[in-house]
Enzyme design. Structure first.
Site, PDB file in Angstrom:
ATOM      1  CG  ASP A  95      -2.255   1.192   1.408  1.00 34.41           C
ATOM      2  OD1 ASP A  95      -1.216   2.444   0.910  1.00 34.41           O
ATOM      3  OD2 ASP A  95      -2.911   0.615   2.013  1.00 34.41           O
ATOM      4  CD  GLU A 123      26.304   4.810   8.853  1.00 33.01           C
ATOM      5  OE1 GLU A 123      25.989   3.254   9.147  1.00 33.01           O
ATOM      6  OE2 GLU A 123      25.650   5.355   9.010  1.00 33.01           O
ATOM      7  CB  CYS A 180      23.579   7.621  11.143  1.00 28.37           C
ATOM      8  SG  CYS A 180      23.026   6.538  10.215  1.00 28.37           S
ATOM      9  CB  SER A 218      17.461  -0.392  14.331  1.00 32.53           C
ATOM     10  OG  SER A 218      16.618  -0.548  13.357  1.00 32.53           O
ATOM     11  CG  HIS A 225      19.683   9.247  12.893  1.00 34.06           C
ATOM     12  ND1 HIS A 225      20.013   9.644  11.910  1.00 34.06           N
ATOM     13  CD2 HIS A 225      18.871   8.469  12.598  1.00 34.06           C
ATOM     14  CE1 HIS A 225      20.150   8.938  10.604  1.00 34.06           C
ATOM     15  NE2 HIS A 225      20.199   8.058  11.826  1.00 34.06           N
ATOM     16  CE  LYS A 234       7.813   3.610  15.449  1.00 39.01           C
ATOM     17  NZ  LYS A 234       6.335   3.172  15.400  1.00 39.01           N
ATOM     18  CG  ASN A 260      18.509   7.256   6.845  1.00 40.72           C
ATOM     19  OD1 ASN A 260      19.715   7.836   7.190  1.00 40.72           O
ATOM     20  ND2 ASN A 260      19.264   6.019   7.695  1.00 40.72           N
ATOM     21  CB  SER A 282      22.856   1.474  13.898  1.00 42.37           C
ATOM     22  OG  SER A 282      22.179   2.199  13.815  1.00 42.37           O
TER      23      SER A 282
HETATM   24  N1  CAA Z   1      -0.859   3.014   6.163  1.00 38.65           N
HETATM   25  C1  CAA Z   1      -0.674   3.809   7.220  1.00 38.65           C
HETATM   26  N2  CAA Z   1       1.116   3.152   7.564  1.00 38.65           N
HETATM   27  C2  CAA Z   1       0.847   2.145   6.909  1.00 38.65           C
HETATM   28  C3  CAA Z   1       0.203   1.247   6.102  1.00 38.65           C
HETATM   29  C4  CAA Z   1      -0.979   1.289   5.789  1.00 38.65           C
HETATM   30  N3  CAA Z   1      -0.941   0.810   4.723  1.00 38.65           N
HETATM   31  N4  CAA Z   1       1.439  -0.072   6.164  1.00 38.65           N
HETATM   32  C5  CAA Z   1       1.806   0.255   7.537  1.00 38.65           C
HETATM   33  N5  CAA Z   1       1.627   1.071   8.097  1.00 38.65           N
HETATM   34  C6  CAA Z   1       3.397   1.711   8.466  1.00 38.65           C
HETATM   35  C7  CAA Z   1       3.077   0.503   9.977  1.00 38.65           C
HETATM   36  O1  CAA Z   1       2.324   0.000  10.957  1.00 38.65           O
HETATM   37  C8  CAA Z   1       4.701   1.023  10.699  1.00 38.65           C
HETATM   38  O2  CAA Z   1       4.036   1.823  11.450  1.00 38.65           O
HETATM   39  P1  CAA Z   1       4.452   1.459  12.541  1.00 38.65           P
HETATM   40  O3  CAA Z   1       5.818   1.415  13.192  1.00 38.65           O
HETATM   41  O4  CAA Z   1       3.935   3.207  13.686  1.00 38.65           O
HETATM   42  O5  CAA Z   1       3.329   0.541  13.660  1.00 38.65           O
HETATM   43  C9  CAA Z   1       5.457   1.623   9.272  1.00 38.65           C
HETATM   44  O6  CAA Z   1       4.427   2.064   8.397  1.00 38.65           O
HETATM   45  C10 CAA Z   1       5.954   1.057   9.051  1.00 38.65           C
HETATM   46  O7  CAA Z   1       5.992  -0.457   8.441  1.00 38.65           O
HETATM   47  P2  CAA Z   1       5.896  -2.317   8.607  1.00 38.65           P
HETATM   48  O8  CAA Z   1       6.740  -1.568  10.134  1.00 38.65           O
HETATM   49  O9  CAA Z   1       5.542  -3.066   8.621  1.00 38.65           O
HETATM   50  O10 CAA Z   1       7.169  -1.735   8.054  1.00 38.65           O
HETATM   51  P3  CAA Z   1       8.888  -3.249   7.847  1.00 38.65           P
HETATM   52  O11 CAA Z   1       8.713  -4.015   8.560  1.00 38.65           O
HETATM   53  O12 CAA Z   1       9.226  -2.931   6.129  1.00 38.65           O
HETATM   54  O13 CAA Z   1       9.899  -1.942   8.467  1.00 38.65           O
HETATM   55  C11 CAA Z   1      11.794  -1.033   9.100  1.00 38.65           C
HETATM   56  C12 CAA Z   1      10.338  -0.922   8.420  1.00 38.65           C
HETATM   57  C13 CAA Z   1      12.400  -1.706  10.120  1.00 38.65           C
HETATM   58  C14 CAA Z   1      12.054   0.409   9.559  1.00 38.65           C
HETATM   59  C15 CAA Z   1      12.716  -1.216   7.668  1.00 38.65           C
HETATM   60  O14 CAA Z   1      12.280  -0.113   7.119  1.00 38.65           O
HETATM   61  C16 CAA Z   1      14.083  -0.955   8.388  1.00 38.65           C
HETATM   62  O15 CAA Z   1      14.599  -1.574   7.895  1.00 38.65           O
HETATM   63  N6  CAA Z   1      14.159   0.086   7.900  1.00 38.65           N
HETATM   64  C17 CAA Z   1      15.923   0.161   7.956  1.00 38.65           C
HETATM   65  C18 CAA Z   1      16.601  -0.023   9.160  1.00 38.65           C
HETATM   66  C19 CAA Z   1      16.398   1.549   9.936  1.00 38.65           C
HETATM   67  O16 CAA Z   1      15.989   2.494   9.593  1.00 38.65           O
HETATM   68  N7  CAA Z   1      16.244   1.344  11.608  1.00 38.65           N
HETATM   69  C20 CAA Z   1      15.089   2.712  12.452  1.00 38.65           C
HETATM   70  C21 CAA Z   1      16.302   2.713  13.080  1.00 38.65           C
HETATM   71  S1  CAA Z   1      18.467   2.211  13.614  1.00 38.65           S
HETATM   72  C22 CAA Z   1      18.765   3.797  13.509  1.00 38.65           C
HETATM   73  O17 CAA Z   1      18.115   5.243  13.222  1.00 38.65           O
HETATM   74  C23 CAA Z   1      20.253   4.092  11.856  1.00 38.65           C
HETATM   75  C24 CAA Z   1      19.981   4.302  10.644  1.00 38.65           C
HETATM   76  O18 CAA Z   1      20.016   5.323  10.829  1.00 38.65           O
HETATM   77  C25 CAA Z   1      20.139   3.170   9.878  1.00 38.65           C
END
Ligand code: CAA
Length: 447
Positions: free
Chosen positions: A31, A83, A120, A211, A244, A253, A328, A366
């Site tokens: 979606d 990185e 980062c 993470s 960040h 959040k 990012n 991280s």
């Molecule tokens: N309408 C509205 N919202 C929707 C939706 C829809 N149709 N479908 C999904 N969402 C929402 C979900 O509810 C979720 O929000 P919440 O967390 O508030 O519930 C959000 O969209 C993301 O959806 P998912 O959790 O299903 O997404 P995902 O499992 O595919 O992955 C992620 C999300 C874990 C962040 C992934 O993108 C990832 O691994 N990213 C890299 C790691 C990262 O960025 N971590 C952040 C902290 S670490 C850091 O900051 C260092 C760095 O730079 C990497």
């Protein structure tokens, strides 16, 4: 004490873009609102075939030196935070200095060059190093050039693929700066974590959900550490809080957690108590689980209050503007958040009235470490921010189809060798030209 801080900023985005809701989501069978509403992203930036961390960093640095009218010998230090380094020994700063020396008279022979690594947060650490170097009186009146540059690519199919991006932020750190003065006070939250890492590999191993937890925990510890020096942070004393931003949904959040923290034991908590009750205190609960459930209910209620939503709209939301459309940039991400905030202040028509206002800056890397400090806005901020050409750069990005995106991903995969035509034409910029006799990457300036 003379003010030390950021005197100038220049941004260089990768010249390609991927439309996440319209191009990426349909191919993934997802979606589009997962991107726009959930993660908070519209487009991500990618480097063209002839771009990489060196070209983006050198192009940002050249814009900065040109605009400030600086010669190489006025720079005493060049630190690159990344990185995405491709060399375990020779720092990216030497490649960038080599590029710049192709176009300027003079050289950076007497500048101290290095490369900073801690995921980062290293962009902020490189600024710290510059700050300390100036404060120690070792700079001989010269400025420090700090460049945060990354190509944030994930393995194809990894959930992180949704949050990719590429670009560089060059910053000049000086005495008597034009944009912001950095606080001496800093707070840290730092623990050995395995949430996101690249052990001798180009693409990260990521435990995405973990993470996010680690980000929030380390940020809270950094804020507590910072408050142990300066006293409680009060919501109304912070004009903007750039954090960040791996993706805007993460900061949504973090903003809620931060607000709960900084309103605890304040008149704001008292005022909100009538409608949503007081914040749960752990001592009032028989188990950690019961306490956490109560916290979760309180946060849901807090999120719905006008008081919180107004604070979020004024203090956090404006920091996310650039991140939404570039993704990012790892080490550059918090510096984009600061820039977004200052651009918002300029768009709101603020000028002298904004001088002296405070930013609460939260960096995260991280592995894991968070850092919190404050910055005070300086006269000159508006002129510097209005000089940025990032809107023009964003508007002229080439919009990739999904098939083109897959090719671009392969071009920048160090394990693959694919021949792909460039999508844009280089114009007055540094470009990657190939490999030299010792496998070093080579660069030219294209007029
Ligand atoms: N309408 C509205 N919202 C929707 C939706 C829809 N149709 N479908 C999904 N969402 C929402 C979900 O509810 C979720 O929000 P919440 O967390 O508030 O519930 C959000 O969209 C993301 O959806 P998912 O959790 O299903 O997404 P995902 O499992 O595919 O992955 C992620 C999300 C874990 C962040 C992934 O993108 C990832 O691994 N990213 C890299 C790691 C990262 O960025 N971590 C952040 C902290 S670490 C850091 O900051 C260092 C760095 O730079 C990497």
């Amino acid at each position: 004490m003379t003010a030390v801080g950021i005197d100038a900023i220049e941004i260089r985005t990768g010249k390609l873009q991927l439309d996440l809701p319209n191009t990426f989501a349909p191919k993934k069978g997802e979606d589009p609102e997962k991107y726009t509403k959930g993660l908070g992203l519209e487009t991500s930036s990618f480097p063209d075939v002839y771009e990489d961390i060196v070209t983006m960093g050198a192009n940002a640095a050249k814009s900065l030196l040109d605009r400030k009218g600086l010669a190489p010998d006025e720079i005493g230090r060049i630190d690159v935070a990344t990185e995405s380094a491709f060399d375990h020994s020779k720092p990216v700063s030497t490649y960038i200095a080599g590029c710049l020396e192709q176009v300027y008279d003079g050289d950076f022979r007497h500048a101290n060059k290095g490369e900073r690594k801690f995921a980062c947060v290293s962009g902020t650490q490189a600024i710290d190093d510059a700050y300390n170097w100036i404060r120690a009186g070792r700079n001989r009146g010269r400025a420090a050039l700090v460049i945060a540059t990354d190509t944030a690519l994930y393995e194809r199919g990894d959930p992180g693929e949704a949050t990719q991006g590429a670009g560089a932020v060059a910053m000049l750190v000086t005495e008597d700066p034009s944009i912001v003065e950095l606080s001496t006070e800093q707070g840290y939250g730092s623990m050995d974590e395995t949430d996101f890492l690249k052990p001798n590999q180009q693409f990260p191993s990521v435990d995405g959900k973990r993470s996010m937890q680690v980000y929030l925990s380390r940020m809270r510890e950094a804020l507590e550490d910072y408050e142990s020096i300066v006293g409680p942070v009060e919501p109304d004393t912070v004009a903007y809080a750039p954090f960040h931003t791996p993706f805007p949904g993460m900061v949504r959040k973090a903003g809620l957690f931060a607000y709960r923290h900084i309103t605890r034991n304040t008149s704001i908590e008292d005022e909100l108590a009538d409608s949503i009750g007081r914040q749960p205190r752990e001592d009032d609960y028989g188990s950690r689980e019961a306490y956490e459930e109560a916290i979760s209910e309180y946060m849901d209620a807090l999120k719905g209050t006008d008081r919180y939503q107004d604070w979020y709209a004024e203090t956090i939301e404006p920091t996310l503007g650039l991140s939404r459309v570039v993704g990012n940039w790892y080490t550059g991400s918090v510096h984009l958040a600061r820039t977004s905030a200052l651009r918002d202040a300029a768009e709101r028509g603020l000028d002298d009235a904004f001088v002296g206002e405070r930013l609460l800056v939260g960096s995260y890397g991280s592995g894991a470490q968070a850092e919190i400090h404050s910055e005070t806005v300086r006269p000159g901020w508006r002129e510097e921010i209005e000089a940025l050409d990032i809107d023009e750069q964003l508007a002229s990005r080439y919009d990739l189809s999904f098939e083109e995106y897959t090719q671009v991903h392969e071009v920048h995969d160090y394990d693959k060798s694919v021949d792909v035509e460039e999508f844009t034409v280089p114009d007055g910029e540094f470009v990657f030209t190939g490999w030299g006799r010792m496998n070093e990457r080579t660069y030219d300036y294209v007029e």
